[in-house]
Scaffold this active site. Sequence first.
Site, PDB file in Angstrom:
ATOM      1  CG  ASP A 174      73.690  29.720  13.343  1.00  0.00           C
ATOM      2  OD1 ASP A 174      74.448  29.165  14.158  1.00  0.00           O
ATOM      3  OD2 ASP A 174      73.046  29.095  12.475  1.00  0.00           O
ATOM      4  CG  HIS A 205      72.613  26.321  15.116  1.00  0.00           C
ATOM      5  ND1 HIS A 205      73.013  26.415  13.793  1.00  0.00           N
ATOM      6  CD2 HIS A 205      72.520  24.991  15.370  1.00  0.00           C
ATOM      7  CE1 HIS A 205      73.163  25.207  13.288  1.00  0.00           C
ATOM      8  NE2 HIS A 205      72.870  24.331  14.221  1.00  0.00           N
TER       9      HIS A 205
END
Length: 236
Positions: A174, A205
């Site tokens: 992420d 993400h």
Amino acid sequence: MGDIVKINALDEDALFDAYLAASTSASKAAIIVIPEIFGVNPGIRQKCDKLAKEGYLAISPDLFWRFAPGLQLNPDVEAELQQAFGYFGQYDPNDGVKDIEAVIHAVRAGVAGHGQVRNVGCVGYCLGGRLAYMAAARTDIDASVGYYGVMIDQMLNEAHAITNPLLLHIPTADHFVGSEAQAAIHSRLDSHPKVTLYDYAGLDHGFATEIGERREDAGATLADSRTAAFFTKHLT
């Protein structure tokens, strides 16, 4: 499939919109779908519609109603992505928790002609993932799920207040939640009796978005199956 309903704001003389989808039969529970910074866009509405087909009353609040009502942005369009970042900078997540609590009250009282639904959970993405964590700590919501929640590492001092089940999905690559933040989350929450954490190696993400370039099918399918089992266990 769904409709726009009005929710009474908590401690404010105002109404805000929420997208509501429900099956024709009585709902087995309710799930608040907390959107990303892109508003209640087609992907979020699709998540609500899928939950409704599974027998839930699904409702997604317009988080930015105080300054950008009706916002719907596409994260794959650079100009709209930057617009969303600007709104995120203006946004007070404390208002978001209040709005989630207002939706909890509305659903339990019976919203828009639907009967009272006692058991209420939430699932949130990005900003919504952070708000799912905050809701678990600050409200009496029955079960919460967060996908790639941002800035949770900055709110771990609230973890002691989590008394109902919380599930967090953490993609290890992420680019908004770095390795140090992920390590802090694990350090504080791995031993928490009410919290379950799942890591997704190499995913970034937004991997579980319904539509668009960020989606990673295998990871999304796995995470969503875990979410479904979690809600079956804790809400139905």
